[in-house]
Design a protein around this motif. Structure first.
Motif, PDB file in Angstrom:
ATOM      1  N   MET A 179      12.908  11.797 -18.736  1.00 25.36           N
ATOM      2  CA  MET A 179      13.483  10.922 -17.714  1.00 25.36           C
ATOM      3  C   MET A 179      12.846   9.533 -17.753  1.00 25.36           C
ATOM      4  O   MET A 179      13.545   8.529 -17.614  1.00 25.36           O
ATOM      5  N   ALA A 180      11.544   9.456 -17.951  1.00 23.93           N
ATOM      6  CA  ALA A 180      10.848   8.167 -17.975  1.00 23.93           C
ATOM      7  C   ALA A 180      11.350   7.284 -19.109  1.00 23.93           C
ATOM      8  O   ALA A 180      11.321   6.052 -18.998  1.00 23.93           O
ATOM      9  N   ASN A 181      11.825   7.903 -20.182  1.00 23.42           N
ATOM     10  CA  ASN A 181      12.288   7.150 -21.342  1.00 23.42           C
ATOM     11  C   ASN A 181      13.770   6.777 -21.283  1.00 23.42           C
ATOM     12  O   ASN A 181      14.255   6.095 -22.181  1.00 23.42           O
TER      13      ASN A 181
ATOM     14  N   GLY B  10      18.825   4.458 -18.095  1.00 16.15           N
ATOM     15  CA  GLY B  10      19.720   4.751 -16.968  1.00 16.15           C
ATOM     16  C   GLY B  10      18.980   5.362 -15.794  1.00 16.15           C
ATOM     17  O   GLY B  10      19.280   5.067 -14.638  1.00 16.15           O
ATOM     18  N   HIS B  11      18.005   6.206 -16.088  1.00 15.44           N
ATOM     19  CA  HIS B  11      17.199   6.812 -15.016  1.00 15.44           C
ATOM     20  C   HIS B  11      16.378   5.742 -14.302  1.00 15.44           C
ATOM     21  O   HIS B  11      16.324   5.696 -13.084  1.00 15.44           O
ATOM     22  N   ARG B  12      15.735   4.875 -15.088  1.00 12.98           N
ATOM     23  CA  ARG B  12      14.945   3.790 -14.492  1.00 12.98           C
ATOM     24  C   ARG B  12      15.824   2.937 -13.583  1.00 12.98           C
ATOM     25  O   ARG B  12      15.422   2.555 -12.491  1.00 12.98           O
ATOM     26  N   ASP B  13      17.046   2.661 -14.021  1.00 14.50           N
ATOM     27  CA  ASP B  13      17.963   1.860 -13.214  1.00 14.50           C
ATOM     28  C   ASP B  13      18.337   2.575 -11.911  1.00 14.50           C
ATOM     29  O   ASP B  13      18.424   1.951 -10.857  1.00 14.50           O
ATOM     30  N   ARG B  14      18.528   3.902 -11.971  1.00 14.17           N
ATOM     31  CA  ARG B  14      18.834   4.673 -10.756  1.00 14.17           C
ATOM     32  C   ARG B  14      17.647   4.669  -9.800  1.00 14.17           C
ATOM     33  O   ARG B  14      17.814   4.513  -8.593  1.00 14.17           O
ATOM     34  N   VAL B  15      16.438   4.837 -10.348  1.00 11.38           N
ATOM     35  CA  VAL B  15      15.244   4.803  -9.510  1.00 11.38           C
ATOM     36  C   VAL B  15      15.104   3.429  -8.864  1.00 11.38           C
ATOM     37  O   VAL B  15      14.823   3.321  -7.668  1.00 11.38           O
TER      38      VAL B  15
ATOM     39  N   THR C 277       8.869  -1.729 -14.430  1.00 12.66           N
ATOM     40  CA  THR C 277       8.408  -1.070 -15.647  1.00 12.66           C
ATOM     41  C   THR C 277       8.292   0.408 -15.298  1.00 12.66           C
ATOM     42  O   THR C 277       7.946   0.765 -14.166  1.00 12.66           O
ATOM     43  N   TRP C 278       8.602   1.270 -16.213  1.00 19.52           N
ATOM     44  CA  TRP C 278       8.640   2.688 -15.879  1.00 19.52           C
ATOM     45  C   TRP C 278       8.015   3.496 -16.993  1.00 19.52           C
ATOM     46  O   TRP C 278       8.583   3.649 -18.059  1.00 19.52           O
ATOM     47  N   SER C 279       6.832   4.017 -16.735  1.00 22.17           N
ATOM     48  CA  SER C 279       6.099   4.827 -17.707  1.00 22.17           C
ATOM     49  C   SER C 279       6.118   6.287 -17.252  1.00 22.17           C
ATOM     50  O   SER C 279       6.583   6.611 -16.151  1.00 22.17           O
ATOM     51  N   LEU C 280       5.565   7.155 -18.074  1.00 20.15           N
ATOM     52  CA  LEU C 280       5.434   8.558 -17.687  1.00 20.15           C
ATOM     53  C   LEU C 280       4.574   8.674 -16.429  1.00 20.15           C
ATOM     54  O   LEU C 280       4.891   9.456 -15.531  1.00 20.15           O
ATOM     55  N   ASP C 281       3.509   7.896 -16.333  1.00 20.92           N
ATOM     56  CA  ASP C 281       2.668   7.917 -15.127  1.00 20.92           C
ATOM     57  C   ASP C 281       3.474   7.541 -13.892  1.00 20.92           C
ATOM     58  O   ASP C 281       3.336   8.165 -12.830  1.00 20.92           O
ATOM     59  N   ASP C 282       4.331   6.508 -14.017  1.00 21.47           N
ATOM     60  CA  ASP C 282       5.174   6.103 -12.893  1.00 21.47           C
ATOM     61  C   ASP C 282       6.121   7.227 -12.495  1.00 21.47           C
ATOM     62  O   ASP C 282       6.319   7.504 -11.310  1.00 21.47           O
TER      63      ASP C 282
END
Length: 129
Positions: free
Chosen positions: A58-60, A63-68, A80-85
């Protein structure tokens, strides 16, 4: 909290929710919401289980980052969206389920998204300063 893999979270999802597929996060509350008389002085809320491989996928996904970003009401270009985020966000999401939030109905989802945003922004501020 348990960090696990897709197969383990799939088996938990099948056992407890009758949904035979992997998911990103499951919450198992120990208490029904609003039962303060049954809680002792130290409150254990329950368990959060996160599939790390699912979270990484999901982190990669852009489209998921945009939904979040839309759920958090922030500009996707600034997020910015990493696995930690992703894991941090899943902990927030799971914690909100443990304290009684849900997203099955539009009104419930709006309240939960508002709390996700509030907690996410607070965690970002804590990390920045």
């Amino acid at each position: 909290m348990l960090i696990t893999d897709d197969e383990h979270i799939r088996s938990l999802n099948a056992e407890w929710r009758d949904e035979d597929h992997a998911t990103d996060v499951l919450s198992f509350p120990l208490w029904e919401p609003f039962e303060p008389d049954e809680m002792g002085p130290e409150i254990a809320l329950g368990d959060i289980v996160i599939s790390l491989p699912y979270a990484e996928t999901m982190a990669n996904e852009t489209g998921h980052r945009d939904r979040v970003a839309a759920n958090l009401d922030v500009d996707p270009a600034t997020l910015t969206w990493s696995l930690d985020d992703e894991v941090d966000f899943l902990v927030i999401h799971g914690l909100l389920h443990l304290v009684g939030h849900d997203h099955a109905e539009p009104e419930e989802e709006a309240r939960m998204r508002s709390e996700e945003r509030r907690l996410w922004l607070a965690s970002v501020e804590d990390h920045a300063g």
